[in-house]
Motif scaffolding. Structure first.
Motif: not given
Length: 527
Positions: A363-370, A320-324, A310-318
């Protein structure tokens, strides 16, 4: 384009170098007007000689002289805040408010004044007296200090205004400022204020000097030169280590701040207790300033389970929503992409981001790795590659033991953080993790993201390699930061009138504590 002058031995004058460089506005990639010189060795040699001459003069100055300069400099900056902030905004794309004018500028002026206070009260010198042997010692100035500033703090860490500069001056040393190529105009404006303050407080001509860029070879010669006392460097690891090798060969100390991924461990019960709050805290910290803080949380360790997902999904969504946000320059953008690619080579995969989003700016997209705990342990070094910017890596472990094993494989970091459940349900795991983290981080945090760095006497902005070059020193926190630019001076059976005031029998300095015969005291000897 006109070529801007350098400041050498009390004069603004044209550089003797033939090479120049330009800068861009990261917000639109446009080349800004004006060229800045690359100083050749002959010019650097002159800078060193002027600083060396100035040090011979200031060695006998009363501490108040350095304090007067620092306070006059702070006052000069206050008269030019708008111009300096505007230049910094144009060169870095960092927002005027709240970042530059309301944050960094306030901190810059405050730390100059804190350094002035430390110069006056002399607490940083740690005077020590053994009356039985009549041996006395204290810390004193080391000699001219070269300061290499970073790109991400154009004011508070600037080579001619930031923490290293303030510490070097407060401990009684001339400064050679080597500006950063990303914000030379900002540095030039600050240097103009410093030069005027030096003139009004009657400091020697070579006390503060500015060059903008050198070749790699000449930079190495600079930090190794015997006329130099020490170097303070904040920046990329590869460049810092190159300078360290040269300084070591020359026998000169160099204090480095290099790289840090600042691991955050979120324990299982903390995640179930306040998941939404932790999502908000992490996203806010990771994306603040487009992730361009040396204390940005670049690694988060979780234990596998529903709440972790749930944490990972919520962080990923935010994410994606946040401007780079806009990055500091093209070099930072390229380095971020390279860091993400390096982490992917370990087997980590992209959760979101990892793509260009606006070619008109840096700039570059907000990036989350796992990745998994097992993958991390198979290649701990690769997983700890720094991707400096709006990016972070999540490592999901199968067990508490695997989380502890990850902690055991960490490199040195500026910070490390553990979030635990409020009522103690995570305490047993916390104790084990904290014992490991304490070895690898300069500052250990609980239930708090690491991005804030207060200018406090208790602050440690340092840590084991590769966060810095030496775990025993801090770049932030007065008076401790002054001690990097000092040498231990010992006086054995020296006649009383020849001793520095700090070591004489009578303590005439208000508030100065001295270590006399094994005890700290502010009393004069014999009282």
């Amino acid at each position: 384009m006109s070529v801007q002058p350098v400041h050498i031995n009390g004069e603004w004058r044209p550089s003797t170098g033939s090479k120049t460089f330009t800068r861009i506005n990261p917000a639109n990639r446009e080349v800004l007007s004006g060229e800045f010189p690359v100083s050749p060795w002959e010019e650097i040699d002159e800078v060193l000689e002027a600083a060396h001459t100035a040090f011979k003069e200031v060695r006998d100055f009363a501490p108040e002289r350095f304090a007067d300069f620092l306070e006059a400099y702070a006052a000069e900056i206050e008269t030019r805040i708008d111009d300096i902030v505007a230049a910094a905004n144009e060169e870095t794309a960092l927002p005027v408010s709240p970042r530059l004018k309301d944050g960094e500028m306030v901190r810059t002026i405050d730390q100059l004044r804190q350094a002035a206070q430390a110069a006056r009260n002399r607490s940083w010198t740690l005077p020590t007296i053994d009356t039985k042997t009549n041996i006395r010692s204290m810390l004193g100035p080391i000699g001219p200090v070269a300061v290499f500033g970073p790109n991400n703090f154009p004011l508070a860490f600037n080579s001619i205004a930031g923490g290293d500069f303030a510490a070097a001056v407060a401990s009684g040393n001339p400064v050679i400022a080597k500006g950063h190529s990303a914000h030379p105009r900002t540095t030039q404006l600050l240097a103009e204020s410093a030069a005027h303050a030096a003139e009004t407080t009657k400091m020697p001509k070579g006390f503060v000097q500015l060059i903008y860029r050198t070749s790699h070879e000449d930079g190495a010669r600079l930090v190794a030169d015997k006329r130099l006392g020490a170097t303070g460097y904040t920046g990329a690891r590869h460049a810092g280590l190159f300078l360290k090798e040269a300084a070591d060969k020359g026998g000169n100390p160099i204090y480095l701040e290099l790289s840090s991924i600042n691991p955050v461990f979120i324990l299982p019960n903390a995640l179930s207790e306040r998941l939404d709050d932790l999502v908000e805290e992490f996203v806010g910290s990771c994306l603040m300033g487009t992730g361009q803080f040396c204390t940005n949380p670049g690694l988060v360790v979780l234990r596998a389970g529903d709440h972790a997902e749930q944490f990972i999904s919520a962080v990923a969504k935010k994410f994606e929503e946040a401007p780079a946000g806009t990055l500091l320059g093209e070099g930072v953008e390229q380095s971020l992409r390279a860091g993400i690619v390096a982490i992917q080579r370990t087997g980590a995969h992209i959760v979101t981001g990892n793509k260009p989003v606006d070619e008109s700016r840096c700039c570059f997209a907000n990036t989350l790795l796992r990745s998994t705990g097992k993958q991390f342990l198979n290649d701990p070094n690769g997983h700890q590659e720094e991707a400096f910017g709006n990016s972070s890596l999540l490592v999901v472990c199968d067990s508490d033991d695997e989380m502890i094993a990850v902690a055991e494989q960490l490199e040195g970091n500026l910070t490390g953080c553990i979030y635990s459940e409020t009522n103690g349900a995570d305490d047993a795991l916390y104790d084990q993790l904290a014992g490991e983290l304490r070895r690898y981080v300069g500052r250990l945090l609980n239930d708090k993201m690491p991005t804030g760095v207060a200018v406090s006497p208790a602050m440690n902005h340092g840590g084991p390699y590769p966060a810095t070059g030496h775990p025993g020193f801090t770049a932030v926190g007065i008076p401790a930061s002054l001690r990097r630019f000092a040498m231990l001076e010992c006086y054995d059976n020296v006649r009383p009138h020849r001793l520095p005031p700090e070591l004489r029998d009578e303590n005439t300095i208000d508030g100065l504590s001295r270590f006399v015969d094994g005890e700290w005291t502010d009393r004069s000897l014999g009282q």
